[in-house]
Design a protein around this motif. Sequence first.
Motif, short mmCIF file in Angstrom:
data_model
loop_
_atom_site.label_atom_id
_atom_site.label_comp_id
_atom_site.label_asym_id
_atom_site.label_seq_id
_atom_site.Cartn_x
_atom_site.Cartn_y
_atom_site.Cartn_z
N ILE A 1 -8.92 10.73 13.21
CA ILE A 1 -9.51 9.39 13.15
C ILE A 1 -10.30 9.22 11.86
O ILE A 1 -10.20 8.19 11.18
N LEU A 2 -11.08 10.23 11.49
CA LEU A 2 -11.87 10.15 10.25
C LEU A 2 -10.96 10.07 9.02
O LEU A 2 -11.25 9.33 8.07
N ILE A 3 -9.88 10.83 9.02
CA ILE A 3 -8.96 10.80 7.88
C ILE A 3 -8.30 9.43 7.78
O ILE A 3 -8.15 8.87 6.67
N PHE A 4 -7.91 8.85 8.91
CA PHE A 4 -7.31 7.52 8.88
C PHE A 4 -8.32 6.48 8.39
O PHE A 4 -7.97 5.58 7.62
N PHE B 1 -0.26 -5.99 8.68
CA PHE B 1 -0.22 -4.61 9.17
C PHE B 1 1.08 -3.93 8.74
O PHE B 1 1.06 -2.79 8.23
N TRP B 2 2.23 -4.59 8.94
CA TRP B 2 3.52 -3.98 8.64
C TRP B 2 3.81 -3.90 7.15
O TRP B 2 4.49 -2.98 6.70
N LYS B 3 3.31 -4.86 6.39
CA LYS B 3 3.64 -4.91 4.96
C LYS B 3 2.61 -4.21 4.07
O LYS B 3 2.96 -3.73 2.99
N ILE B 4 1.37 -4.14 4.52
CA ILE B 4 0.30 -3.57 3.68
C ILE B 4 -0.28 -2.30 4.30
O ILE B 4 -0.25 -1.22 3.69
N THR B 5 -0.82 -2.41 5.51
CA THR B 5 -1.57 -1.30 6.10
C THR B 5 -0.69 -0.08 6.35
O THR B 5 -1.00 1.03 5.90
N LEU B 6 0.39 -0.26 7.09
CA LEU B 6 1.23 0.88 7.46
C LEU B 6 1.85 1.58 6.26
O LEU B 6 1.79 2.83 6.17
N PRO B 7 2.45 0.87 5.28
CA PRO B 7 2.98 1.59 4.10
C PRO B 7 1.91 2.35 3.33
O PRO B 7 2.17 3.45 2.83
N ILE C 1 -0.78 9.57 7.23
CA ILE C 1 -0.06 9.95 8.45
C ILE C 1 0.55 11.34 8.27
O ILE C 1 0.49 12.18 9.18
N GLY C 2 1.14 11.58 7.10
CA GLY C 2 1.70 12.90 6.82
C GLY C 2 0.64 13.98 6.81
O GLY C 2 0.85 15.08 7.35
N LEU C 3 -0.51 13.69 6.19
CA LEU C 3 -1.60 14.65 6.16
C LEU C 3 -2.08 14.98 7.57
O LEU C 3 -2.29 16.15 7.92
N ASN C 4 -2.26 13.95 8.39
CA ASN C 4 -2.70 14.18 9.76
C ASN C 4 -1.65 14.91 10.59
O ASN C 4 -1.99 15.69 11.48
N THR D 1 7.49 12.79 4.84
CA THR D 1 6.39 12.03 4.23
C THR D 1 6.70 11.70 2.78
O THR D 1 6.51 10.56 2.32
N TYR D 2 7.22 12.69 2.04
CA TYR D 2 7.56 12.47 0.63
C TYR D 2 8.65 11.41 0.50
O TYR D 2 8.56 10.52 -0.36
#
Length: 297
Positions: A186-189, A215-221, A227-230, A286-287
């Motif tokens: 949660i902190l990393i996100f 959310f779909w066009k800005i936040t998630l990308p 997400i990969g780090l977590n 992730t890459y």
Amino acid sequence: MSKQERRKGYWSYRWKDYGTGYLFMLPWAIGFAIFVAFPVGWSFFNSFNQVRLTNTGFTYKWVGLDNFRRVLMEDNVYPIELIRYFQEMLLMIPLILIFSFFVSLLLNQKLPGRALIRAIFFLPVIFATGQVLMELFSQGAGKLPFIAQYNLDGLVKQYVGPKLAEPILNVLSKAVIILWYSGVQILIFIAGYQTIPRSVYEAIRIDGATPWEAFWKITLPAMVPFIGLNAVFTIVDLFTFPTNPVMYQVSKNMFSPQAGYGYASAQAWIYFLLILLLLGLTLWLTYRSIVKKGAFR
């Protein structure tokens, strides 16, 4: 300019850019070389030997890949525990990531008591570790009572089948772990959300985009690297879980007269290689996602 001078200039440039980072990594590198590299190398050597502890010390008999063959072909417990635990973790890891992602999305909003709520979610990371966590689970604190109360095990077995039902029920019985093991994620996100400029949201709001589209066009990308780090952090964290049945089998066989250090080392290396494969797949996905979004040129 000669080839040697170009090489010297290249390394000078690299040190100028990355020297500070290398200096921060130096204490970890020294500690790894002293306390980790030797035990790992010794374990790898043991996996190809039959190791016995005698009155005069350890005795070694080279057996090649025989330990690995025995683990995969003759052991009736370890492969089953290994497959079962991987099934559970492959279900639990996405649940932890999804839960922590949406909780962090809520905690990133401006709401009263936001700092206190963040601290509450992080508290289990501090307290529920190691021996404390094992004691809680031995007392049944990690289980949810509604599974037996509402006969959910029968419903799950009826709709998904007995083979898939067992790992699903094991995950449901450990659902509290999702709460206990989501604090760091949660902190990393939340830190990841801070990297997205507010001006981007203001610009798309002016263009008429809805919060769902934002959310779909800005936040998630923008959150794909986090997400990969977590995912990597969660994989390492869960596969070193204190009540891990695979690690229990390794530690039990380590002191068994029929198995010994060599056999247990082979079990540990099979487990490690499977985790390494899973980590490599996670980093590759992730890459690929980052490259697809155009973050790298």
